[in-house]
Enzyme design. Structure first.
Site, PDB file in Angstrom:
ATOM      1  N   GLU A 159       0.831  -1.216   0.000  1.00 44.59           N
ATOM      2  CA  GLU A 159       0.000   0.000   0.000  1.00 44.59           C
ATOM      3  C   GLU A 159       0.867   1.268   0.000  1.00 44.59           C
ATOM      4  OE1 GLU A 159      -3.778  -0.067   1.726  1.00 44.59           O
ATOM      5  OE2 GLU A 159      -3.870  -2.264   1.781  1.00 44.59           O
TER       6      GLU A 159
HETATM    7  N1  CAA Z   1      -6.060  12.044  -4.280  1.00 43.67           N
HETATM    8  C1  CAA Z   1      -6.551  12.528  -5.456  1.00 43.67           C
HETATM    9  N2  CAA Z   1      -5.782  12.660  -6.552  1.00 43.67           N
HETATM   10  C2  CAA Z   1      -4.472  12.312  -6.437  1.00 43.67           C
HETATM   11  C3  CAA Z   1      -3.912  11.823  -5.246  1.00 43.67           C
HETATM   12  C4  CAA Z   1      -4.769  11.698  -4.132  1.00 43.67           C
HETATM   13  N3  CAA Z   1      -4.324  11.224  -2.964  1.00 43.67           N
HETATM   14  N4  CAA Z   1      -2.597  11.571  -5.456  1.00 43.67           N
HETATM   15  C5  CAA Z   1      -2.342  11.902  -6.746  1.00 43.67           C
HETATM   16  N5  CAA Z   1      -3.476  12.353  -7.340  1.00 43.67           N
HETATM   17  C6  CAA Z   1      -3.668  12.826  -8.712  1.00 43.67           C
HETATM   18  C7  CAA Z   1      -2.786  14.045  -8.993  1.00 43.67           C
HETATM   19  O1  CAA Z   1      -3.423  15.256  -8.599  1.00 43.67           O
HETATM   20  C8  CAA Z   1      -2.616  13.959 -10.497  1.00 43.67           C
HETATM   21  O2  CAA Z   1      -3.787  14.418 -11.157  1.00 43.67           O
HETATM   22  P1  CAA Z   1      -3.781  15.755 -12.049  1.00 43.67           P
HETATM   23  O3  CAA Z   1      -2.705  15.576 -13.066  1.00 43.67           O
HETATM   24  O4  CAA Z   1      -5.159  15.795 -12.598  1.00 43.67           O
HETATM   25  O5  CAA Z   1      -3.472  16.867 -11.090  1.00 43.67           O
HETATM   26  C9  CAA Z   1      -2.584  12.447 -10.737  1.00 43.67           C
HETATM   27  O6  CAA Z   1      -3.216  11.831  -9.618  1.00 43.67           O
HETATM   28  C10 CAA Z   1      -1.171  11.914 -10.888  1.00 43.67           C
HETATM   29  O7  CAA Z   1      -0.491  12.214  -9.713  1.00 43.67           O
HETATM   30  P2  CAA Z   1       1.091  12.395  -9.653  1.00 43.67           P
HETATM   31  O8  CAA Z   1       1.553  13.286 -10.754  1.00 43.67           O
HETATM   32  O9  CAA Z   1       1.423  12.785  -8.256  1.00 43.67           O
HETATM   33  O10 CAA Z   1       1.564  10.914  -9.991  1.00 43.67           O
HETATM   34  P3  CAA Z   1       2.962  10.221  -9.822  1.00 43.67           P
HETATM   35  O11 CAA Z   1       3.229   9.396 -10.997  1.00 43.67           O
HETATM   36  O12 CAA Z   1       4.007  11.221  -9.391  1.00 43.67           O
HETATM   37  O13 CAA Z   1       2.673   9.183  -8.617  1.00 43.67           O
HETATM   38  C11 CAA Z   1       2.520   8.437  -6.365  1.00 43.67           C
HETATM   39  C12 CAA Z   1       2.211   9.541  -7.380  1.00 43.67           C
HETATM   40  C13 CAA Z   1       2.087   9.009  -5.021  1.00 43.67           C
HETATM   41  C14 CAA Z   1       3.981   8.098  -6.314  1.00 43.67           C
HETATM   42  C15 CAA Z   1       1.658   7.195  -6.718  1.00 43.67           C
HETATM   43  O14 CAA Z   1       2.100   6.622  -7.931  1.00 43.67           O
HETATM   44  C16 CAA Z   1       1.648   6.141  -5.653  1.00 43.67           C
HETATM   45  O15 CAA Z   1       0.958   6.278  -4.637  1.00 43.67           O
HETATM   46  N6  CAA Z   1       2.383   5.028  -5.855  1.00 43.67           N
HETATM   47  C17 CAA Z   1       2.328   3.900  -4.945  1.00 43.67           C
HETATM   48  C18 CAA Z   1       1.245   2.939  -5.325  1.00 43.67           C
HETATM   49  C19 CAA Z   1       0.852   2.052  -4.193  1.00 43.67           C
HETATM   50  O16 CAA Z   1       0.617   2.477  -3.072  1.00 43.67           O
HETATM   51  N7  CAA Z   1       0.710   0.760  -4.485  1.00 43.67           N
HETATM   52  C20 CAA Z   1       0.244  -0.169  -3.529  1.00 43.67           C
HETATM   53  C21 CAA Z   1      -0.452  -1.285  -4.209  1.00 43.67           C
HETATM   54  S1  CAA Z   1      -1.980  -1.740  -3.502  1.00 43.67           S
HETATM   55  C22 CAA Z   1      -1.636  -2.876  -2.289  1.00 43.67           C
HETATM   56  O17 CAA Z   1      -0.545  -3.025  -1.834  1.00 43.67           O
HETATM   57  C23 CAA Z   1      -2.844  -3.573  -1.822  1.00 43.67           C
HETATM   58  C24 CAA Z   1      -2.633  -4.883  -1.158  1.00 43.67           C
HETATM   59  O18 CAA Z   1      -2.939  -5.898  -1.725  1.00 43.67           O
HETATM   60  C25 CAA Z   1      -2.230  -4.916   0.267  1.00 43.67           C
END
Ligand code: CAA
Length: 380
Positions: free
Chosen positions: A363
């Site tokens: 996550e």
């Molecule tokens: N709420 C709403 N919108 C959001 C947001 C949030 N929390 N975070 C990002 N966004 C939006 C941004 O505003 C942007 O939109 P706009 O262009 O319209 O403004 C869009 O999403 C893209 O955002 P970023 O440019 O920030 O994207 P990025 O490529 O830099 O990535 C990141 C951001 C935070 C690194 C994201 O990729 C991330 O969270 N990565 C980790 C993924 C993760 O947690 N994976 C876990 C897998 S699930 C799991 O583990 C479940 C299980 O089985 C236990």
């Protein structure tokens, strides 16, 4: 400010504690060793309302708040983090995702069964080449008119082999980047949907983790969640709540190990006295208690933010970052306090130490939490 839990919160915490002691504890070592998924226990947790803790009762949920969710997660995780991740994914990724962003038909069809435990759910974002870099989705869902054609692979999916409902994130229009990503409800048994072998893991070995394969799976149009292109934001928003669940899991792993170490230190004698009377051990216990309380405050803060309708992206990232660090460091200390016995399975702390590691990875890794926090800090 009020740091006291309400009567209702105390009752919920005690019910979860009681369930963990009487139901989860027997057999936890064997389930870990043999990677046994706790089918019967999941059924019982469904009956107790633990699989739809925050879901509105009109959809079969328990209608509780996020503080209650955190309290239940901590108590379950003290004893069995494999069971608690099943609860966490079903509650904060799957039920929440559908309740908050799904339409009424989707809620009636899926949420009512997920919240009661009749169905179990999985959240499918990670891919072989899109783990932390979640916008780089390779799984595609091509719009075919009345359905989408889903193709691709998802990795490390919790509840992967046991679920009935899978929330699958896929790219529908590569040109649009993250704005061309959608989230779909996929059912087990849809033709072309295959479940790969179970992963053999370091920790949370009782949980069920698989690679999933989608080969020309026809997903009905009505199974898309939200407006076209909402999938990436759906994943990010849902994961913010998921991180509160994993933070509380980490808190529970840490506090479970601490409680065992405290008890052991009062029983085990060395150099003519109980080892807690040696400052070397007493200071370890002092550090553990302080670190765990600090983690608890961050976890509660993020739950409070969610309950109050505040933005909780940053507070949930802080809670997960810190609580998972505390879980890793303090379970190592708990093993150390147990000495040779800490290395032996029957004392439980070696399992908690192995289970702690995943909380720094899934996550969103700790490094991803720092991206979220630093962006928030720089934006403010
Ligand atoms: N709420 C709403 N919108 C959001 C947001 C949030 N929390 N975070 C990002 N966004 C939006 C941004 O505003 C942007 O939109 P706009 O262009 O319209 O403004 C869009 O999403 C893209 O955002 P970023 O440019 O920030 O994207 P990025 O490529 O830099 O990535 C990141 C951001 C935070 C690194 C994201 O990729 C991330 O969270 N990565 C980790 C993924 C993760 O947690 N994976 C876990 C897998 S699930 C799991 O583990 C479940 C299980 O089985 C236990």
């Amino acid at each position: 400010m009020d740091f006291n839990l309400t009567e209702e919160h105390l009752m919920i915490r005690d019910a979860a504690r009681d369930f963990a002691q009487t139901e989860l504890l027997p057999g936890v070592i064997e389930r870990d060793e043999k990677q046994v998924f706790p089918d019967e226990l999941v059924k019982k947790m469904g009956e107790l309302g633990f699989l739809g803790i925050m879901v509105d009762p009109k959809y079969g949920g328990s209608g509780m708040d996020t503080i209650s969710y955190v309290l239940i997660m901590e108590e379950l995780s003290k004893i069995d983090a494999s069971a608690s991740v099943i609860v966490s994914v079903n509650n904060s990724l799957v039920c929440y995702g559908i309740e908050k962003y799904g339409n009424e038909e989707q809620k009636q069809k899926y949420l009512t069964k997920l919240a009661t435990g009749e169905y179990l759910g999985a959240f499918c974002l990670s891919e072989p080449e899109a783990g932390s870099d979640a916008t780089s989705q390779r799984t595609t869902a091509i719009d075919m008119g009345d359905h989408y054609l889903l193709n691709g692979t998802k990795n490390w999916i919790t509840n992967g082999g046991r679920s009935d409902v899978y929330l699958v994130i896929a790219q529908t229009d590569r040109e649009k980047g993250h704005r061309g990503i959608n989230a779909f409800i996929v059912e087990k048994g849809m033709p072309g949907f295959d479940i790969g072998p179970k992963e053999d893991k370091l920790g949370i070995r009782g949980s069920d983790t698989h690679t999933l394969q989608f080969n020309d799976v026809k997903v009905p149009k009505e199974n898309r969640i939200g407006e076209d292109g909402f999938g990436f934001k759906f994943a990010m928003k849902t994961l913010s709540g998921g991180r509160i669940g994993i933070a509380s899991q980490a808190l529970g792993i840490a506090s479970g190990a601490y409680e065992l170490a405290l008890k052991y230190s009062k029983e085990r004698k060395a150099f003519g006295t109980e080892i807690c009377n040696h400052q070397a051990i007493a200071f370890k216990l002092a550090d553990m208690a302080t670190e765990i309380e600090a983690a608890r405050l961050l976890v509660m803060r993020s739950a409070y933010d969610k309950d109050q309708g505040n933005n909780y992206d940053m507070s949930s990232a802080m809670a997960k970052l810190y609580a998972s660090k505390v879980a890793m460091e303090q379970t190592v200390e708990a093993v150390q306090i147990h000495g040779g016995n800490g290395f032996v399975k029957e004392y439980h702390v070696e399992r908690l130490m192995r289970d702690a590691k995943i909380t720094q990875i899934y996550e969103g890794t700790s490094e991803i939490q720092k991206i979220v926090i630093s962006r928030g800090v720089l934006r403010d």
